[in-house]
Motif scaffolding. Structure first.
Motif, mmCIF file in Angstrom:
data_model
loop_
_atom_site.group_PDB
_atom_site.id
_atom_site.type_symbol
_atom_site.label_atom_id
_atom_site.label_comp_id
_atom_site.label_asym_id
_atom_site.label_seq_id
_atom_site.Cartn_x
_atom_site.Cartn_y
_atom_site.Cartn_z
ATOM 1 N N MET A 25 0.800 -1.225 0.000
ATOM 2 C CA MET A 25 0.000 0.000 0.000
ATOM 3 C C MET A 25 0.835 1.279 0.000
ATOM 4 O O MET A 25 0.323 2.344 -0.342
ATOM 5 C CB MET A 25 -1.051 0.002 1.117
ATOM 6 C CG MET A 25 -0.534 -0.034 2.507
ATOM 7 S SD MET A 25 -1.797 -0.664 3.663
ATOM 8 C CE MET A 25 -3.125 0.490 3.352
ATOM 9 N N ASP A 26 2.121 1.176 0.331
ATOM 10 C CA ASP A 26 2.998 2.352 0.207
ATOM 11 C C ASP A 26 3.400 2.586 -1.251
ATOM 12 O O ASP A 26 3.903 3.660 -1.591
ATOM 13 C CB ASP A 26 4.263 2.177 1.043
ATOM 14 C CG ASP A 26 3.968 2.210 2.528
ATOM 15 O OD1 ASP A 26 2.917 2.773 2.902
ATOM 16 O OD2 ASP A 26 4.770 1.662 3.311
ATOM 17 N N ASP A 27 3.199 1.586 -2.089
ATOM 18 C CA ASP A 27 3.681 1.657 -3.477
ATOM 19 C C ASP A 27 2.569 1.769 -4.521
ATOM 20 O O ASP A 27 2.772 2.351 -5.584
ATOM 21 C CB ASP A 27 4.491 0.396 -3.810
ATOM 22 C CG ASP A 27 5.635 0.193 -2.832
ATOM 23 O OD1 ASP A 27 6.335 1.179 -2.554
ATOM 24 O OD2 ASP A 27 5.798 -0.939 -2.334
ATOM 25 N N ILE A 28 1.439 1.132 -4.251
ATOM 26 C CA ILE A 28 0.359 1.124 -5.258
ATOM 27 C C ILE A 28 -1.014 1.382 -4.631
ATOM 28 O O ILE A 28 -1.207 1.172 -3.429
ATOM 29 C CB ILE A 28 0.285 -0.221 -6.036
ATOM 30 C CG1 ILE A 28 0.062 -1.416 -5.086
ATOM 31 C CG2 ILE A 28 1.503 -0.433 -6.914
ATOM 32 C CD1 ILE A 28 -0.290 -2.721 -5.809
ATOM 33 N N ILE A 29 -1.940 1.795 -5.494
ATOM 34 C CA ILE A 29 -3.358 1.879 -5.136
ATOM 35 C C ILE A 29 -4.081 0.957 -6.110
ATOM 36 O O ILE A 29 -3.908 1.087 -7.325
ATOM 37 C CB ILE A 29 -3.897 3.316 -5.293
ATOM 38 C CG1 ILE A 29 -3.125 4.289 -4.396
ATOM 39 C CG2 ILE A 29 -5.400 3.369 -5.002
ATOM 40 C CD1 ILE A 29 -3.384 5.758 -4.710
ATOM 41 N N ALA A 30 -4.860 0.020 -5.574
ATOM 42 C CA ALA A 30 -5.563 -0.944 -6.426
ATOM 43 C C ALA A 30 -6.974 -1.136 -5.890
ATOM 44 O O ALA A 30 -7.162 -1.359 -4.691
ATOM 45 C CB ALA A 30 -4.832 -2.289 -6.426
ATOM 46 N N ALA A 31 -7.971 -1.023 -6.771
ATOM 47 C CA ALA A 31 -9.357 -1.200 -6.319
ATOM 48 C C ALA A 31 -10.253 -1.554 -7.498
ATOM 49 O O ALA A 31 -9.846 -1.455 -8.662
ATOM 50 C CB ALA A 31 -9.864 0.075 -5.643
#
Ligand SMILES: [Zn+2]
Length: 274
Positions: A25-31
């Motif tokens: 979560m420090d590197d990507i946003i995924a949803a």
């Protein structure tokens, strides 16, 4: 909800997230979006994120603002695919920011997007077809693909691995992959002509397609076929997670092309490097 995916919500908005991405979560946003939390009306109620399916454009834009604000994404940095159910993939660069949302797309026939540029949010659109998320944590590269039966038989998921490797030196063994909410093999009914398309794939799909001889229909497991293809491309089995959420069985929560007989909005899969 199943253990490979969970619902996150505030007062009005519900979105799907994936635990395997939480440690990055420090590197990507995924949803993945759901129907809830938007402003669209009628068959698009309420979080429709498809501009090209007849909904009011201002409402769709407002939906993107709501969805991206929740995720802490700048909606002007979104880049949207141009889906044709093929296997073409675009490498997205800084100059592409906003295409498909605040600027015109200058590309077409693109079902897969990849980038190594931070703060570009890749978006593909779905209403039963599988969203496939790719993350290479070593080289900080992301990819997102749209795979229905056509894209699956054209092996777009394998093409994604190849393209990430060619463009950004991704090693398939490092990839983390999520196959998000899609129509399941109990619900997805096809005829023999479509079933035969799976025979041309580089892997044997026979164990992933069942047959009901009373109905004379076939039932392909699209997420698992993509998973098998990815394993064949060198992705580690433990690094591939299926959401196990069926859009057609959950049509109160998701737009489902089959479930709503074509009268529907679209969900968005979204993926961004921070
Ligand atoms: Zn189902």
């Amino acid at each position: 909800m199943k253990s490979n995916a969970y619902i996150e919500e505030n007062e009005s908005l519900k979105i799907v997230k994936f635990p395997i991405f939480d440690k990055y979560m420090d590197d990507i946003i995924a949803a993945f979006s759901t129907r809830d939390g938007g402003v669209s009306k009628g068959i698009y109620e309420s979080m429709n994120l498809g501009f090209e399916i007849g909904d009011n454009q201002q409402n769709v834009l407002e939906n993107y603002k709501i969805f991206s604000r929740y995720l802490d994404i700048n909606y002007k940095n979104i880049v949207i695919s141009s889906q044709y159910h093929h296997n073409n993939i675009k490498v997205v660069k800084e100059k592409d920011k906003g295409k498909g949302i605040v600027r015109n797309k200058d590309y077409q026939d693109i079902d897969g997007l990849i980038t190594n540029t931070a703060e570009i949010a890749l978006v593909t659109l779905h209403a039963d077809c599988s969203p496939i998320y790719f993350y290479d944590p070593k080289n900080k590269v992301i990819g997102l693909a749209h795979a229905g039966w056509k894209g699956t038989t054209m092996e777009i998921s394998g093409e994604m691995v190849e393209k990430m490797s060619l463009e950004f030196d991704t090693n398939s063994e490092d990839l983390i992959v999520v196959i998000g909410p899609s129509i399941c093999d109990k619900c997805y009914e096809i005829d023999e002509d479509v079933k035969n398309e799976f025979n041309n794939m580089s892997i044997d799909t026979s164990s992933y397609i069942s047959f009901n001889n009373k109905k004379n229909k076939y039932y392909p497991d699209i997420p698992r076929i993509n998973k098998a293809l990815l394993i064949n491309k060198g992705v580690k089995e433990e690094n591939i997670k299926l959401s196990n959420i069926c859009t057609m069985e959950n049509k109160d929560l998701f737009f489902s092309h089959r479930g709503h007989e074509g009268k529907r909005g679209s969900q968005a899969a979204i993926l961004q490097l921070k």
